[in-house]
Design a protein around this motif. Sequence first.
Motif, PDB file in Angstrom:
ATOM      1  N   VAL A   1       0.856  -1.187   0.000  1.00 54.88           N
ATOM      2  CA  VAL A   1       0.000   0.000   0.000  1.00 54.88           C
ATOM      3  C   VAL A   1       0.888   1.231   0.000  1.00 54.88           C
ATOM      4  CG1 VAL A   1      -1.725   1.327   1.297  1.00 54.88           C
ATOM      5  CG2 VAL A   1      -1.894  -1.167   1.194  1.00 54.88           C
TER       6      VAL A   1
ATOM      7  N   PRO B   1      -4.708   6.303  -0.089  1.00 58.05           N
ATOM      8  CA  PRO B   1      -3.941   5.060  -0.209  1.00 58.05           C
ATOM      9  C   PRO B   1      -4.360   4.250  -1.429  1.00 58.05           C
ATOM     10  CG  PRO B   1      -5.575   4.886   1.540  1.00 58.05           C
ATOM     11  CD  PRO B   1      -5.594   6.307   1.100  1.00 58.05           C
TER      12      PRO B   1
ATOM     13  N   LEU C   1      -3.206   0.465  -3.800  1.00 55.89           N
ATOM     14  CA  LEU C   1      -2.410  -0.752  -3.885  1.00 55.89           C
ATOM     15  C   LEU C   1      -1.304  -0.555  -4.923  1.00 55.89           C
ATOM     16  CD1 LEU C   1      -5.310  -3.385  -3.811  1.00 55.89           C
ATOM     17  CD2 LEU C   1      -3.745  -2.810  -1.953  1.00 55.89           C
TER      18      LEU C   1
ATOM     19  N   TYR D   1       2.175  -5.069  -4.954  1.00 54.84           N
ATOM     20  CA  TYR D   1       1.003  -5.867  -4.578  1.00 54.84           C
ATOM     21  C   TYR D   1       0.534  -6.700  -5.762  1.00 54.84           C
ATOM     22  CZ  TYR D   1      -3.891  -7.040  -3.888  1.00 54.84           C
ATOM     23  OH  TYR D   1      -5.091  -7.727  -3.823  1.00 54.84           O
TER      24      TYR D   1
ATOM     25  N   ALA E   1       3.369  -2.224   4.476  1.00 50.93           N
ATOM     26  CA  ALA E   1       2.383  -1.155   4.332  1.00 50.93           C
ATOM     27  C   ALA E   1       3.104   0.176   4.188  1.00 50.93           C
ATOM     28  CB  ALA E   1       1.456  -1.143   5.544  1.00 50.93           C
TER      29      ALA E   1
ATOM     30  N   ALA F   1      -5.832   3.788   5.072  1.00 51.76           N
ATOM     31  CA  ALA F   1      -4.692   2.955   4.683  1.00 51.76           C
ATOM     32  C   ALA F   1      -4.860   1.533   5.223  1.00 51.76           C
ATOM     33  CB  ALA F   1      -3.390   3.565   5.197  1.00 51.76           C
TER      34      ALA F   1
ATOM     35  N   MET G   1      -7.480  -0.196   3.166  1.00 55.92           N
ATOM     36  CA  MET G   1      -6.979  -0.558   1.846  1.00 55.92           C
ATOM     37  C   MET G   1      -6.074  -1.793   1.932  1.00 55.92           C
ATOM     38  SD  MET G   1      -6.849  -0.098  -1.385  1.00 55.92           S
ATOM     39  CE  MET G   1      -7.606   1.532  -1.619  1.00 55.92           C
ATOM     40  N   PHE G   2      -5.240  -1.849   2.968  1.00 54.62           N
ATOM     41  CA  PHE G   2      -4.343  -2.986   3.131  1.00 54.62           C
ATOM     42  C   PHE G   2      -5.137  -4.278   3.236  1.00 54.62           C
ATOM     43  CE2 PHE G   2      -1.797  -5.983   5.545  1.00 54.62           C
ATOM     44  CZ  PHE G   2      -0.563  -5.897   4.929  1.00 54.62           C
TER      45      PHE G   2
END
Length: 716
Positions: free
Chosen positions: A443, A450, A452, A456, A481, A491, A494-495
């Motif tokens: 991320v 944020p 990817l 990723y 991250a 964030a 999103m992770f």
Amino acid sequence: MNNGAPYLDFNDAGGQQEFSSVAEQHHEKEEIKARLQSQIESVLYHLLPAGKVRHGQFFIGDVEGNPGESMKVELTGEKAGVWYDHAAGSGGDILDLWARSRGMDTRTQFRDVMDDVRDWLGESVRLPPAPMQSTPRREPPMDELGPHTGKWDYFDTNGQLLVCVYRYDPPGRRKEFRPLDVRTGKWQSPAVTPLYNLPGIMQAAEVVLVEGEKSAQALIDAGIPATTSLGSKGQINRADWSILQGKRVIIWPDRDKAGWEYAQLASQAVKGAGAHEVSILTPPEGKPEKWDAADAVAEGMDVRAFLQNAAQQAPQVKQRRLRLKDWTFARFQGPAPERQWLIDGVLPMKVPGMVAAIGGAGKSMLLLDLCIKVAQIQTGTPIPTDALGGPLIPVAGTAVMLTAEDDQDEIHRRLNHLVADLPDPDRLIVLPLPNAGGAMPLVAMGREGPVLTEAYEEIRQELLAIPDLRLVVIDPLQSFAGGDVNSDPAAGAMFFAGLGRIAAETGATTLVAHHFKKVGNRPIHSASEAREAIRGTTALVDGGRWSYAFWEVDAEESKKICKKLNRRYERDCVFKGAVVKSNWPTDKAVRIYVREPSTGLLVDRSFDLNMLQKNTDDDHLKQLATAIAFAASNGQPFTKSGGSGLYDRRAELPGELKQFSKHKMAEAIDALLDSGKVVQCMGPSSHIKKWLDIPGGEFALGVGQFQLGSGSSEEA
């Protein structure tokens, strides 16, 4: 055979003129028998679909296939297929079972039995089987539908039977299909359904996808690699399309609205599975409603020429990320798929989760050990392997660990401590980032928040290329991250969205290791406090579907635990662990973990401690019963409570019983009374049963006399 049950002897088969000698019959019998033994579970579910596999044996009610467990069949070794019915007192080998379950007489129909088996094995037979006797047996469901009018078998790539689909055409009603999951013996589709004709399309570069087994089989009989998915369009998402990766797929829809909808949904699923090229044909004009590939073959159409010409004109399907109409209620109708577990009752498959603890607790070692256990598993093994408070499901697969803090040498040393060898070394993949280019943030912070990263996507593609992936471990979270996942909820969300996508697409469980926040010297006493101690915003815990936490046990309790286990106490050697967040019912029991001195690995010792505690409790109960018997025999019996009660007179008790709390004393007395090892009795002039004695004691027999010092003026 055991219990004196006679085997049926195929060598006695009479009326068969086809073989010239008994020796020739015996040779064929042994050859067919070996082939059945090599796929014994598929054979048994074919013959007796109501049976169940448990502890390496197959259980069923009888040879007719009725539900129950009075008959068992061996599944392994030279005895595979050997059966014995305890209720009937009879048994035999797999060929005997085949004959009896099919209502055939082995003494007069040897040739027919052999031909029937060869027919199931996919070989041509020399003679049509003779009519079967009317011995009752379990048949496909008929009820109001009547007999089935069609049957299609789904196999895996090795030719093992997975699913049987039966078609019914009841008068005055629509056709109906009923699938039988051969592995479970249940009349339902598996949670993940196979494609039809897997052995036939495995090596094909171009495959024709149609709607329905009848059309697929018509093309197969015409020499064209064809397949279909099991069930209606609403079950397309449950199919395993991975076999079509890299292939050219031509979809031939039925000529109606439902056929076009199936083609559209299937095209997106096939494209998503990695097909090289996907196109949808347009059925020719002038054909009637519902016209399909089976009709084309029946009409004598040159289907090869039609496919070639139509495919050249058909537009290629471009994958769309989102189609809302693909996700109507129809997609969720029918039986819901059963939850698949990595650790039974504790940790499911296909979910993102977290394992959290203080720094230095041993998360990395424990997660590496979990990866090793997953890689060691052999499918169907009856001996369970435990991890995080539950048994790992015995399904073979690959485990991947990405570690940012330990280099190759350290990983090598840890693996040497934990495991000597693996059945398949390729099923354990450990990537130490210090030796592979350093940190790899999944991320990063973009202009609008944020996102990817390319890293990723690279990892995701690598993981998608592993067909039997079951576990992915990322250690630790902060090294992967790039955004501030600890303070920025977006964030963190999103992770875990990225982890969730990997879990959904690969079918694997995806875990990330994380730390507790600093809480000063304040100790953690419960699972709920451990959850609150996980570092970062609530988005981290909420983003994952499952979280497991470890927290240190205080020194006083640690010393007691070490003493019980007869090991030397060391600082930071005892931890408690539990599931602290789960989006489904799961085992949230608190477990006790003790560090193994030689490896540093935290080992679950809960069972050992429970057994030691049980033994201690049993000893206490025996001591208490002895004390009660002694007091009664001296004319000074105890009561449950009050002035003559065990708690008030606890100074008279031996050893640790003197230290019992009032509540613990009451529990111990109740346990003895419930077990019948102690009884309540009446005294010489009492009408209430309150005095304690053992069965057969003087007060229990009604002849006890109080002696001076009993503490009872009422009865003395």
